[in-house]
Design a protein around this motif. Structure first.
Motif, PDB file in Angstrom:
ATOM      1  N   GLU A  76       0.827  -1.207   0.000  1.00  8.53           N
ATOM      2  CA  GLU A  76       0.000   0.000   0.000  1.00  8.53           C
ATOM      3  C   GLU A  76       0.867   1.266   0.000  1.00  8.53           C
ATOM      4  O   GLU A  76       0.630   2.203  -0.751  1.00  8.53           O
ATOM      5  CB  GLU A  76      -0.876  -0.028   1.258  1.00  8.53           C
ATOM      6  CG  GLU A  76      -2.223   0.645   1.108  1.00  8.53           C
ATOM      7  CD  GLU A  76      -3.014   0.539   2.413  1.00  8.53           C
ATOM      8  OE1 GLU A  76      -3.665   1.501   2.774  1.00  8.53           O
ATOM      9  OE2 GLU A  76      -2.920  -0.514   3.082  1.00  8.53           O
ATOM     10  N   GLN A 107       2.721   2.060  -3.237  1.00 14.64           N
ATOM     11  CA  GLN A 107       1.798   2.528  -4.273  1.00 14.64           C
ATOM     12  C   GLN A 107       1.491   4.013  -4.083  1.00 14.64           C
ATOM     13  O   GLN A 107       1.611   4.813  -5.022  1.00 14.64           O
ATOM     14  CB  GLN A 107       0.523   1.696  -4.174  1.00 14.64           C
ATOM     15  CG  GLN A 107      -0.473   1.940  -5.287  1.00 14.64           C
ATOM     16  CD  GLN A 107      -1.868   1.498  -4.842  1.00 14.64           C
ATOM     17  OE1 GLN A 107      -2.015   0.665  -3.930  1.00 14.64           O
ATOM     18  NE2 GLN A 107      -2.871   2.055  -5.468  1.00 14.64           N
ATOM     19  N   HIS A 108       1.142   4.388  -2.834  1.00 13.88           N
ATOM     20  CA  HIS A 108       0.859   5.796  -2.543  1.00 13.88           C
ATOM     21  C   HIS A 108       2.085   6.662  -2.797  1.00 13.88           C
ATOM     22  O   HIS A 108       1.993   7.748  -3.355  1.00 13.88           O
ATOM     23  CB  HIS A 108       0.425   5.963  -1.081  1.00 13.88           C
ATOM     24  CG  HIS A 108      -0.960   5.472  -0.822  1.00 13.88           C
ATOM     25  ND1 HIS A 108      -2.041   5.873  -1.569  1.00 13.88           N
ATOM     26  CD2 HIS A 108      -1.457   4.620   0.118  1.00 13.88           C
ATOM     27  CE1 HIS A 108      -3.142   5.291  -1.114  1.00 13.88           C
ATOM     28  NE2 HIS A 108      -2.812   4.498  -0.091  1.00 13.88           N
ATOM     29  N   ILE A 144       2.852   7.316  -6.498  1.00 16.70           N
ATOM     30  CA  ILE A 144       1.939   8.295  -7.097  1.00 16.70           C
ATOM     31  C   ILE A 144       2.325   9.716  -6.685  1.00 16.70           C
ATOM     32  O   ILE A 144       2.405  10.623  -7.520  1.00 16.70           O
ATOM     33  CB  ILE A 144       0.488   7.962  -6.690  1.00 16.70           C
ATOM     34  CG1 ILE A 144       0.020   6.774  -7.533  1.00 16.70           C
ATOM     35  CG2 ILE A 144      -0.427   9.150  -6.896  1.00 16.70           C
ATOM     36  CD1 ILE A 144      -1.182   6.086  -6.997  1.00 16.70           C
ATOM     37  N   GLU A 176      -2.830  17.103  -2.314  1.00 14.25           N
ATOM     38  CA  GLU A 176      -3.379  15.785  -1.984  1.00 14.25           C
ATOM     39  C   GLU A 176      -4.331  15.836  -0.795  1.00 14.25           C
ATOM     40  O   GLU A 176      -5.259  15.032  -0.698  1.00 14.25           O
ATOM     41  CB  GLU A 176      -2.236  14.795  -1.715  1.00 14.25           C
ATOM     42  CG  GLU A 176      -1.527  14.412  -2.994  1.00 14.25           C
ATOM     43  CD  GLU A 176      -0.521  13.293  -2.803  1.00 14.25           C
ATOM     44  OE1 GLU A 176      -0.129  12.700  -3.825  1.00 14.25           O
ATOM     45  OE2 GLU A 176      -0.121  13.028  -1.659  1.00 14.25           O
ATOM     46  N   SER A 226      -8.206  13.985  -3.294  1.00 14.00           N
ATOM     47  CA  SER A 226      -7.442  12.985  -4.017  1.00 14.00           C
ATOM     48  C   SER A 226      -7.886  11.625  -3.514  1.00 14.00           C
ATOM     49  O   SER A 226      -8.441  11.496  -2.423  1.00 14.00           O
ATOM     50  CB  SER A 226      -5.962  13.234  -3.729  1.00 14.00           C
ATOM     51  OG  SER A 226      -5.227  12.104  -4.080  1.00 14.00           O
ATOM     52  N   SER A 227      -7.658  10.602  -4.322  1.00 17.12           N
ATOM     53  CA  SER A 227      -8.054   9.268  -3.860  1.00 17.12           C
ATOM     54  C   SER A 227      -6.854   8.350  -3.748  1.00 17.12           C
ATOM     55  O   SER A 227      -6.982   7.162  -3.522  1.00 17.12           O
ATOM     56  CB  SER A 227      -9.095   8.669  -4.820  1.00 17.12           C
ATOM     57  OG  SER A 227      -8.574   8.691  -6.116  1.00 17.12           O
ATOM     58  N   GLU A 228      -5.678   8.900  -3.960  1.00 19.80           N
ATOM     59  CA  GLU A 228      -4.456   8.121  -3.774  1.00 19.80           C
ATOM     60  C   GLU A 228      -3.295   9.070  -3.488  1.00 19.80           C
ATOM     61  O   GLU A 228      -3.436  10.286  -3.645  1.00 19.80           O
ATOM     62  CB  GLU A 228      -4.161   7.248  -5.001  1.00 19.80           C
ATOM     63  CG  GLU A 228      -4.569   7.917  -6.279  1.00 19.80           C
ATOM     64  CD  GLU A 228      -4.497   7.058  -7.528  1.00 19.80           C
ATOM     65  OE1 GLU A 228      -4.199   5.862  -7.442  1.00 19.80           O
ATOM     66  OE2 GLU A 228      -4.705   7.626  -8.593  1.00 19.80           O
ATOM     67  N   TYR A 269      -3.281  11.636   0.617  1.00 20.81           N
ATOM     68  CA  TYR A 269      -4.594  10.992   0.771  1.00 20.81           C
ATOM     69  C   TYR A 269      -4.557   9.985   1.916  1.00 20.81           C
ATOM     70  O   TYR A 269      -5.483   9.916   2.727  1.00 20.81           O
ATOM     71  CB  TYR A 269      -4.983  10.292  -0.534  1.00 20.81           C
ATOM     72  CG  TYR A 269      -6.076   9.275  -0.328  1.00 20.81           C
ATOM     73  CD1 TYR A 269      -7.405   9.681  -0.159  1.00 20.81           C
ATOM     74  CD2 TYR A 269      -5.794   7.909  -0.285  1.00 20.81           C
ATOM     75  CE1 TYR A 269      -8.410   8.754   0.060  1.00 20.81           C
ATOM     76  CE2 TYR A 269      -6.786   6.977  -0.074  1.00 20.81           C
ATOM     77  CZ  TYR A 269      -8.095   7.402   0.096  1.00 20.81           C
ATOM     78  OH  TYR A 269      -9.085   6.493   0.318  1.00 20.81           O
ATOM     79  N   MET A 270      -3.471   9.232   1.983  1.00 16.04           N
ATOM     80  CA  MET A 270      -3.309   8.233   3.032  1.00 16.04           C
ATOM     81  C   MET A 270      -3.438   8.891   4.408  1.00 16.04           C
ATOM     82  O   MET A 270      -4.090   8.349   5.323  1.00 16.04           O
ATOM     83  CB  MET A 270      -1.932   7.576   2.881  1.00 16.04           C
ATOM     84  CG  MET A 270      -1.733   6.301   3.681  1.00 16.04           C
ATOM     85  SD  MET A 270      -0.069   5.647   3.404  1.00 16.04           S
ATOM     86  CE  MET A 270       0.860   6.603   4.571  1.00 16.04           C
TER      87      MET A 270
END
Lengths: 280, 256
Positions: free
Chosen positions: A79, A82-83, A86, A222, A226-228, A232-233
């Protein structure tokens, strides 16, 4: 002939700078590292201890070991990576767009006083507008997509490079320009052999500041929508009160910021080893 | 054979106090291979004269001819050594000497190496200017000018900022370069000993207005000894001239 050698003597004394003091240098390097790492370690220890002894609530301030556990957990699940990727892509694309335009504009304004007169006042006016203040406008115009984010980051990273490139070019020593005249440098050689090397310290400083600004703008973009991405996290973790995830996000920002900064400083050291400045 | 000819040179500055005659009716000629020193009190226009010859300043009246053609702009025909070395701090010694010329070309590299030997800096080719002493840096500046094979080398108090020992060493080096390369030298200084030690001809200038008050030929053989009686004789002659000039200046400034 003996006279010539006598005269040479004081010059040859200078060559002892070629002697190698590597063990002392290594020790000095280690001590420098130690001095840098001392404060963070003390803070971390105090933090861990206060959590361990129950002075602060774990939900508000999770202990470093908890945060580290979360970090491992998120890394293994993929996870985090990936974040991070991006966010990295966003900030770099914004930085390159903004930085490139800034280099071109800074050169134009630096080299041509007419370009300065017609461009610089406007740029300086726009510069004073806080990046986060125009964010709602960008979202309204371009939506929540990548474009508005890239634009925002580009705007933030434009100004440090622009201002410093301009300053660097105008800071060229007029005495050296006289030398270039006497030696009949062509216009091209004047730029490549005199102006660009002389402006290089400022340009590199601009790049360094600009990378920092890009990073700040990224988080802003972000956090807003934002969704990623790492930003966003963090927002997502807040809604679920997962404080340790917020800390992981913050640490990622801090770590990556430091790594990029060190990278630029490395280039600074290599490109600017001719500089003769106060070393502290 | 005349290489450099200065013909009726005038220059005035406009200042708050009125017009200052920096150069007034300057005429002299310089033969090929000659070593001429220009000496005078500060403000006599000796540096202004040198800048005019270099083409760095073209706001004068009169004519300057180098090798038959009139001087209008700076060029590599006229090597110029400033008071400070003015090296490019981001270039190594050899790159500073080559400057805008490609150092990776074999004939340029060879010539740069020869010059580094001539200025006695073997082994310093890859050093940066910050690693050099003032005298070493000034020698690099001289090599940089010499690489362009100038018809004349103009030196504007090049050793003025150096200590006495380095200065006399630099004079040796310069004489050596002159004897080896036969470059015509025009050397501005305010040091009488230096002027006599180096020159075939000493041009004495006086201030207000900046003009040539005398030209003295020095025909002592090289190497010269500062303590020799013939050297001291010339020194006395020049000192006498200065005393006369000072009196004239006094009269001028008193408005008599």
């Amino acid at each position: 002939m003996s006279k010539r050698e006598e005269v040479m003597l004081p010059i040859n004394l200078n060559t002892n700078r070629f002697l190698n003091f590597s063990p002392i240098k290594k020790y000095e390097k280690f001590m420098r590292f130690l001095r840098g790492i001392r404060l963070p370690i003390i803070i971390l220890l105090g933090w861990e201890l206060s959590g361990y002894l129950g002075f602060v609530s774990e939900t508000l301030l999770p202990r470093p070991t908890t945060v580290f556990q979360k970090f491992i957990e998120l890394s293994i699940s993929g996870e985090l990576l990936q974040h991070f990727l991006i966010s990295l892509r966003r900030s770099l694309s914004g930085f390159f767009v903004g930085g490139f335009i800034a280099l071109v504009a800074g050169d134009l304004v630096g080299f041509f006083s007419k370009a300065e007169q017609s461009l610089d006042p406007t740029v300086q006016m726009i510069r004073t507008i806080p990046t986060l203040a125009v964010l709602p406008l960008f979202i309204l115009w371009f939506g929540f997509g990548e474009f508005s984010k890239t634009l925002l980051i580009a705007k933030a990273s434009f100004f440090p490079i622009y201002v410093n490139t301009f300053l660097g070019i105008r800071g060229v020593d007029s005495k050296l320009l006289d030398v270039a005249k006497v030696l009949e440098f062509s216009k091209w050689k004047q730029i490549t052999k005199l102006i660009i090397p002389s402006a290089m310290p400022n340009i590199l400083l601009g790049i360094r500041l600009s990378l920092g600004a890009a990073w700040v703008a990224l988080v802003g973009a972000e956090l807003m929508g934002s969704s990623e991405g790492v930003g966003y996290m963090i927002v997502d973790a807040r809604t679920f009160s997962q404080t340790s995830v917020i800390f992981v996000g913050i640490i990622i920002f801090a770590l990556f910021g430091k790594i990029t900064d060190s990278l630029i400083r490395y280039f600074e050291k290599r490109l600017l080893k001719w500089r003769d400045n106060f070393q502290g | 054979m005349t290489l450099l000819e200065i013909h009726k040179l005038y220059k005035t500055f406009d200042t708050a106090k009125g017009k200052v005659h920096a150069l007034h009716d300057i005429n002299f000629q310089c033969k090929k291979g000659e070593f001429i020193t220009i000496i005078g009190p500060s403000g006599c226009g000796k540096s202004t004269l040198l800048k005019a010859i270099a083409g760095l300043d073209s706001t004068y009246k009169g004519n300057i001819y180098l090798d038959g053609s009139e001087v209008k702009a700076p060029s590599i025909d006229k090597g110029f050594i400033f008071q400070e070395p003015r090296l490019f701090p981001w270039m190594t010694v050899e790159k500073n000497i080559a400057a805008d010329l490609p150092i990776n070309k074999v004939e340029i590299k060879k010539e740069v190496e020869r010059l580094i030997q001539l200025i006695r800096l073997d082994g310093f080719g890859t050093s940066y200017p910050k690693e050099l002493s003032g005298g070493m840096a000034q020698r690099v500046a001289i090599a940089r000018a010499l690489l362009r094979n100038p018809k004349v080398l103009l030196l504007d108090e090049p050793f003025g900022a150096l200590d006495a020992f380095t200065r006399s060493h630099m004079q040796e080096v310069l004489l050596e370069i002159w004897q080896e390369n036969r470059t015509t030298m025009l050397f501005v200084t305010h040091d009488i000993d230096e002027a006599i030690y180096l020159a075939n001809k000493v041009i004495i200038m006086s201030a207000k207005p900046g003009s040539i008050s005398d030209i003295i030929t020095v025909d002592l053989p090289f190497p010269r000894k500062r303590s020799s009686s013939s050297f001291q004789e010339i020194r006395h002659i020049i000192l006498n001239k200065f005393e006369k000039v000072d009196e004239l200046e006094l009269i001028n400034s008193a408005g008599i």
